[in-house]
Motif scaffolding. Structure first.
Motif, mmCIF file in Angstrom:
data_model
loop_
_atom_site.group_PDB
_atom_site.id
_atom_site.type_symbol
_atom_site.label_atom_id
_atom_site.label_comp_id
_atom_site.label_asym_id
_atom_site.label_seq_id
_atom_site.Cartn_x
_atom_site.Cartn_y
_atom_site.Cartn_z
ATOM 1 N N LYS A 184 0.839 -1.208 0.000
ATOM 2 C CA LYS A 184 0.000 0.000 0.000
ATOM 3 C C LYS A 184 0.872 1.254 0.000
ATOM 4 C CE LYS A 184 -3.495 -2.542 2.485
ATOM 5 N NZ LYS A 184 -3.857 -3.002 3.782
ATOM 6 N N PRO A 185 0.387 2.333 -0.600
ATOM 7 C CA PRO A 185 1.175 3.583 -0.640
ATOM 8 C C PRO A 185 1.562 4.087 0.750
ATOM 9 C CG PRO A 185 -0.719 3.742 -2.112
ATOM 10 C CD PRO A 185 -0.858 2.453 -1.362
ATOM 11 N N LEU A 186 0.661 3.906 1.719
ATOM 12 C CA LEU A 186 0.958 4.348 3.077
ATOM 13 C C LEU A 186 2.155 3.592 3.654
ATOM 14 C CD1 LEU A 186 0.005 6.278 5.277
ATOM 15 C CD2 LEU A 186 -1.445 4.451 6.157
ATOM 16 N N GLN A 187 2.285 2.300 3.309
ATOM 17 C CA GLN A 187 3.430 1.514 3.764
ATOM 18 C C GLN A 187 4.726 2.049 3.158
ATOM 19 O OE1 GLN A 187 1.866 -2.255 2.420
ATOM 20 N NE2 GLN A 187 1.558 -2.964 4.533
ATOM 21 N N GLY A 188 4.659 2.460 1.895
ATOM 22 C CA GLY A 188 5.828 3.055 1.241
ATOM 23 C C GLY A 188 6.250 4.345 1.914
#
Length: 200
Positions: free
Chosen positions: A159-163
């Motif tokens: 997920k983008p938030l994890q990135g």
């Protein structure tokens, strides 16, 4: 007779002055030893706390190892345990050796050479630790994600938030490790100055 008494008084006074000089040198050496050891006491306290945290984390992985059900999670787990045990132990041993340098015995030159050798070894360990900590970040996250939430992040969608979280973690690590290494250099250079003061 007066000349003999004068010579005897002179010899007694010379011996007393020599005794005072030895005593003064001994006091200076002891005070220097205390100042030298105090330079590392705070650093050693932080490293001891850090090592205990690392050992606890290694223990958590070891006792939950059966949850790591794939070869790559198990490999990550073994590498993480190794890192969390080996590096803190080496750093603590190196710090103990450098802090316990006995400057009361041995010549100034010998002690300075021993110190510089141990200082360089300690700073090298810190550099190795910095580089390995970036690798450790990529090992710890999947291992603890699996242990705590039973999720294999290699099989889940990224997920983008994890990135963003990973990027923030890397930036924070960069600044923290830089600050830590500079602190080490400052303390070790300051301790070296204490030793070099003995030369004057």
């Amino acid at each position: 007779m007066e000349l003999e008494e004068l010579q005897a008084s002179w010899i007694a006074m010379s011996q007393e002055l020599e005794k005072q000089k030895r005593l003064t040198n001994e006091i200076i050496l002891k005070m220097t030893q205390d100042r030298f050891q105090k330079k590392f006491s705070t650093l050693r306290s932080f490293e001891t706390v850090g090592a205990i945290i690392c050992y606890i984390m290694a223990g958590m992985i070891f006792f939950s190892f059966e949850k790591l059900d794939t070869w790559y999670l198990q490999t990550s787990g073994v590498l993480t345990i190794g890192f969390l045990i080996v590096l803190p132990t080496f750093v603590l041993k190196s710090l103990k050796k450098i802090q316990n340098l006995d400057i009361l015995n041995g010549s100034y030159k010998e002690n300075l050479l021993i110190y510089i050798k141990e200082k360089n070894k300690l700073l090298r360990l810190q550099q190795i630790g910095i580089y390995l900590s970036y690798l450790l970040l990529f090992l710890v996250v999947p291992v603890f994600t699996k242990i705590i939430s039973n999720k294999n992040i290699f099989l889940s969608n990224f997920k983008p938030l994890q990135g963003v979280a990973l990027f923030v973690a890397l930036v924070l690590m960069f600044f923290f490790t830089r600050w830590g290494y500079r602190s080490y250099k400052k303390i070790t250079n300051s301790a070296e100055d204490v030793l070099r003061d003995l030369e004057s």
